[in-house]
Write an enzyme that holds these catalytic residues in place. Structure first.
Site, short mmCIF file in Angstrom:
data_model
loop_
_atom_site.label_atom_id
_atom_site.label_comp_id
_atom_site.label_asym_id
_atom_site.label_seq_id
_atom_site.Cartn_x
_atom_site.Cartn_y
_atom_site.Cartn_z
N GLN A 10 26.93 49.25 48.38
CA GLN A 10 26.95 47.91 47.82
C GLN A 10 28.36 47.51 47.37
O GLN A 10 28.98 48.21 46.56
CB GLN A 10 26.00 47.80 46.62
CG GLN A 10 24.54 48.01 46.95
CD GLN A 10 24.12 49.46 46.84
OE1 GLN A 10 24.96 50.36 46.82
NE2 GLN A 10 22.82 49.70 46.77
N GLN B 233 27.77 45.73 53.19
CA GLN B 233 26.48 45.71 52.50
C GLN B 233 26.60 44.86 51.23
O GLN B 233 27.55 45.01 50.46
CB GLN B 233 26.03 47.12 52.13
CG GLN B 233 24.66 47.19 51.47
CD GLN B 233 24.16 48.61 51.28
OE1 GLN B 233 24.71 49.55 51.85
NE2 GLN B 233 23.11 48.78 50.50
N ASP B 234 25.64 43.94 51.04
CA ASP B 234 25.58 43.12 49.82
C ASP B 234 26.78 42.19 49.65
O ASP B 234 27.35 42.07 48.56
CB ASP B 234 25.45 44.00 48.57
CG ASP B 234 24.10 44.68 48.48
OD1 ASP B 234 23.30 44.53 49.42
OD2 ASP B 234 23.85 45.37 47.48
N ASP C 111 21.47 43.75 54.06
CA ASP C 111 21.09 42.95 52.88
C ASP C 111 22.28 42.11 52.40
O ASP C 111 22.54 42.00 51.21
CB ASP C 111 20.62 43.85 51.73
CG ASP C 111 19.52 44.81 52.13
OD1 ASP C 111 18.79 44.51 53.08
OD2 ASP C 111 19.41 45.88 51.50
N ARG D 291 14.13 41.60 54.50
CA ARG D 291 13.15 42.58 54.01
C ARG D 291 12.91 42.32 52.52
O ARG D 291 13.79 41.79 51.82
CB ARG D 291 13.61 44.01 54.26
CG ARG D 291 14.92 44.41 53.61
CD ARG D 291 15.22 45.87 53.85
NE ARG D 291 16.48 46.30 53.27
CZ ARG D 291 16.82 47.57 53.08
NH1 ARG D 291 15.96 48.54 53.40
NH2 ARG D 291 17.98 47.90 52.54
#
Length: 960
Positions: free
Chosen positions: A341, A363-364, A385, A450
């Site tokens: 993250q 990511q993130d 994500d 998701r």
């Protein structure tokens, strides 16, 4: 002690919600009876606990709130006592912090402290909001309360999220125990306000709806009250030293606390490696950069592998201050995928706007944490994500680009984090482009989203989804069934090879298979984030309140181009000597052409149905702001931008030929690729292919930088018309300015094209286009021409584009012997096609020495449904009084064409001798009829393709 204090803290929220109900009841029934007010208030408090999931906690908390006679005092006493005790509670978390042995746990606890303080501020905002509300505004008050209470729930959950890894389970257990009652009370409060909102709707009819039919679709640029891009900044930041400050943080230090008006910080080009926090007490901060590839805010914090931060603290830019606006800036986190993250931008500010920004990470990337947020014309890149959080966020016209992940990883675009059924959060992705970066591995699986939290909500509508998305569309969280049946995932009116729904996760009860138009309307910007309560209209940010008509316009444009391509193929065999080959081609293409025309008819019918049933019509500005100056519409100053490459025939650039420079353009390039072409004559036959998007040609003047060719069709030419062009353009988003283009083949070679454009959203500005027959081939798609000179003899503006020409000089040259001259030969083939030429405020005149015996006409119908509108232009006396000519002396197209003239001037503009017997000639067309052909309505300039550049244009009728 801590538990008791936290109970008191969130109890203030319950008090707020209950007093709302009490005040409403008092207003409607017993406003003159103070004793009845208290009794009604008490009864309302009891009833408000009924819909809560934790009733015992609710009743226990509210039972302490007795003996308060005035509702406002009731709020103030509870709030002030709670604020004091929560501060003490935060101090009592110190033993846990001191016991923490590693930096990560300390950072997570520090984040919890910040999050609780933010929750306190949102409670304080709730009290302030409720203190002075009136009944007529009650729906907005409820929306605000639900937004802020949802944020309180999100703050609490984010604190817990800092301890999700197994090695921090002991600390997590302590925090969960501390926060248990707090969370119950917060969720109760949210449930009560939600129930109260439903009661309001049922009993008063105060529902939020789109604008009435009279103003149901106001164009994006019409909602401009404060032109922030043109406003004088309060401070200037320049890394190189040309402003008051060298760092952004220094500039933020001078923002007044609780600033009530926009505080504009102009951030000059440069890279700013700072970890910036815009605190809760810094509302209405505006960041303006000089372009998302020039002004860049960068950071490199991550969670794992030496990162040492909780996700909350990894952001390069974190925003808590309400009313934040950021535009024309790049944001990135360069920590890389190994640190997991790593947030580039985190926003937990209400009414935040992000416009024309590039947000890069892995990511993130984007943490849309909480409250109401709006994103427009942004590029967001990442792997897993990379759009996550629990904001109520709408994304319009954005590019969501999936990057290559680490080995054996799948990619996921969204991980929306709504924790409670009554929470306000959700992501709406509208008219966006979801696609992979160049070179993305075909073996990598990619999903739309998701469920990060139990009630995750994501709606994707009217967007383009590329083929790389897995056919199932959505994926579980860590291979469990968590959230599969409680989430809310919907897809509506999407397009592209990845938009097929037949293999989607239909067994998930949370997947909204076959969602209706009525249901999806609840997720338009107006209804979902309440844009009509003016926070978006305050700024010059384009937005669409409802469903976008632009999608239908795009489909009609593209399918019209397909029809035009088929017809152009056949046009190559029009001469009698090629009739046998033409017959073969017609036979081969018969079914293809029928299917294309059927598709165009269906889309056209669908668009009309949308207009009739939803009122989504496109309209001009209101009378109060009906003429916005062209130079106010400048967002990206391309003329002043640094070029990507320089071409110089004399050797002063990276390349000597334009074609060499084009070879350096990345395929499917998402941002302007600027090619500066220095003064010189470039004899090249240039093709800008379909894969070369957003190419920008800038010259040094139309008489200095010249692209020239000499191909023709007849008398030794040997080319079909399509291939005669000196410059041919297929790549979408093409811009050319300050350049001359010519075809010197001469009239004896008949069709000799100087420029052919079959690219959507193409712009031609301050150019000179010289030729004879067929000078400009405006073939298909949407095109805009401004302040240019075009010369020619016969049909020298032709094709089936939807093209608007403003402030141009159209100069007719001397033709061959016994030839007449014709300015336009528009080629619309079907009545449902969207093609047509609009000539506005232009000057139609002969070259010096033009023979007075030569006839000249405004146009003739090249195809059956030819459409040309000439308005507000000067027409010189050399034009034949009939105005228009038949095609080869036949009646072809005379009664099916659409030719109109409106508010023209000059000696050739008299209408009394025009071709009034043609049924296709629109004699006496009305103002309402002509308004359909203004730039705004005809080529949809507000769809953010003209406003991106410093090209002047007029959206509606001109003041001439």
């Amino acid at each position: 002690m801590v538990k008791r204090v936290v109970i008191g803290g969130v109890a203030s929220v319950l008090v707020v919600a209950c007093v709302v109900a009490a005040c409403l009841t008092l207003t409607k029934h017993d406003s003159d009876n103070s004793s009845n007010e208290v009794a009604t208030s008490t009864k309302s408090v009891e009833s408000m606990c009924q819909p809560t999931p934790y009733k015992q906690t609710c009743e226990k908390t509210l039972s302490a709130a007795k003996n308060v006679s005035d509702p406002k005092d009731y709020i103030k006493v509870a709030f002030e006592a709670t604020m004091t005790e929560i501060k003490n509670a935060l101090k009592n978390t110190e033993p846990i912090k001191k016991a923490a042995s590693d930096p990560y746990t300390k950072d997570a606890l520090l984040a919890c402290e910040e999050l609780f303080n933010l929750a306190i501020e949102d409670l304080r905002g709730s009290v302030a909001k409720i203190e002075n509300f009136d009944f007529s505004n009650i729906k907005d008050v409820v929306d605000d309360l639900k937004t802020w209470l949802s944020a309180v729930v999100a703050y609490e959950e984010t604190c817990s999220d800092g301890f999700t890894k197994s090695e921090y389970s002991a600390t997590r257990d302590q925090m969960v125990k501390l926060m248990n009652t707090t969370r119950e009370l917060s969720i109760n409060a949210l449930s009560m306000v939600n129930s109260f909102g439903e009661m309001i709707t049922q009993t008063t009819g105060l529902t939020r709806k789109l604008l009435s039919n009279s103003d149901s679709f106001v164009e994006a640029s019409n909602r401009k009250l404060l032109q922030i891009s043109a406003a004088k900044p309060n401070v200037v930041v320049s890394a190189s030293g040309g402003g008051q400050y060298k760092t952004i943080q220094e500039a933020l230090n001078v923002v007044p606390n609780n600033n009530p008006t926009p505080f504009i910080i102009l951030i000059k080009a440069g890279t700013y490696k700072e970890h910036i926090e815009i605190e809760k007490y810094m509302p209405n901060v505006v960041f303006i950069g000089e372009g998302p590839t020039k002004t860049i805010i960068t950071g490199d914090r991550g969670v794992k592998n030496g990162g040492g931060y909780v996700t909350w603290h990894t952001s390069s830019l974190g925003v808590s201050g309400e009313g934040f606006v950021i535009r024309d800036i790049g944001l990135e986190n360069t920590a890389g995928p190994e640190k997991e993250q790593a947030v580039a931008l985190r926003i937990n500010a209400d009414k935040a706007i992000v416009y024309n920004c590039k947000i890069d990470g892995f990511q993130d990337t984007l943490y849309a944490h909480s409250a109401r947020q709006f994103y427009r014309d942004c590029i967001i890149t990442g792997t897993i994500d990379f759009m996550f959080g629990d904001a109520s966020a709408v994304f319009q016209n954005c590019q969501l680009i999936v990057r290559k992940p680490s080995d054996k990883q799948a990619c996921v675009v969204t991980a929306q984090g709504r924790q409670e059924l009554n929470s306000f959060g959700g992501f709406v992705i509208q008219n966006c482009d979801i696609k992979p970066e160049p070179g993305f591995p075909s073996t990598t699986k990619v999903y739309l989203g998701r469920p990060w939290k139990k009630y995750s909500k994501t709606i994707i509508m009217q967007s383009n989804i590329d083929a790389f998305i897995d056919p199932t569309g959505w994926t579980p969280w860590n291979s469990t069934d968590f959230g599969l049946h409680t989430c809310f995932y919907a897809e509506y009116q999407n397009r592209g090879p990845g938009a097929a729904l037949d293999k989607r996760v239909s067994t998930w009860r949370g997947y909204q298979k076959g969602i209706s138009g009525d249901a999806i309307n609840e997720y338009t910007a107006d209804k979902f984030i309440n844009t009509q309560k003016p926070w978006l209209p305050r700024f010059d940010i384009p937005y669409d309140a409802g469903m976008m008509k632009d999608v239908v316009d795009d489909l009609k444009t593209w399918i019209s181009a397909v029809v035009a391509y088929e017809e152009t193929c056949l046009d190559g065999f029009t001469k009698s000597e090629y009739s046998a080959t033409r017959d073969q081609m017609v036979k081969l293409m018969n079914t293809t052409r029928e299917l294309s025309i059927n598709a165009l008819s269906m889309v056209n019918s669908f668009g009309e149905m949308i207009t009739q049933t939803t009122g989504l019509t496109r309209k001009l500005l209101s009378n109060s702001d009906s003429f916005v100056e062209a130079n106010n519409r400048k967002l990206l100053q391309i003329s002043a931008a640094k070029p990507n490459v320089v071409v110089s025939a004399s050797g002063g650039g990276q390349y000597k030929t334009i074609q060499e420079a084009l070879n350096a353009v990345p395929k499917n390039n998402p941002t302007p690729f600027i090619i500066l072409i220095k003064a010189g004559t470039y004899k090249e036959h240039i093709e800008i292919e379909k894969s070369m998007q957003n190419v920008v040609f800038i010259g040094e003047g139309p008489t200095k930088t010249i692209i020239t060719g000499d191909r023709g069709v007849k008398n030794g030419g040997g080319y079909v018309t399509w291939h005669t062009s000196a410059l041919g353009v297929s790549g979408e988003g093409f811009v050319i300015r300050d350049i001359g283009l010519e075809n010197t083949a001469g009239p004896e070679k008949e069709q000799v094209v100087a420029m052919r454009i079959n690219a959507d959203k193409a712009i031609v500005y301050n150019c000179k286009i010289d030729g004879f027959q067929g000078t400009l081939y405006a073939h298909s798609y949407r095109q805009f021409y401004r302040d240019y000179i075009i010369t020619g003899t016969i049909d020298f503006v032709f094709g089936d584009a939807s093209a608007v020409f403003q402030n141009c000089q159209i100069i007719v040259r001397k033709p061959g012997d016994k030839q007449a001259c014709v300015v336009t030969a528009q080629g619309r083939m079907k009545p449902t096609g969207i093609g047509g030429f609009v000539i506005q405020n232009c000057d139609i005149k002969p070259e010096p020495g033009f023979p007075s015996t030569s006839k000249a006409y405004l146009g003739r119908p090249w195809k059956e449904y030819s459409r040309t509108i000439i308005m507000q232009s000067n027409i010189d006396a050399f034009i034949d009084p009939t105005g228009w000519a038949p095609w080869n002396s036949t009646d072809f197209g005379l009664h099916t064409c659409f030719y109109a003239e409106y508010q023209n001037r000059g000696p050739g503009a008299a209408l009394d001798k025009r071709v009034s017997t043609w049924r296709g000639y629109q004699k006496g067309i009305s103002g309402d009829g002509i308004n359909k052909y203004t730039a705004d309505k005809f080529i949809n300039t507000q769809q953010s393709w003209l406003p991106r550049f410093d090209i002047p244009y007029d959206a509606g009728m001109m003041k001439v």
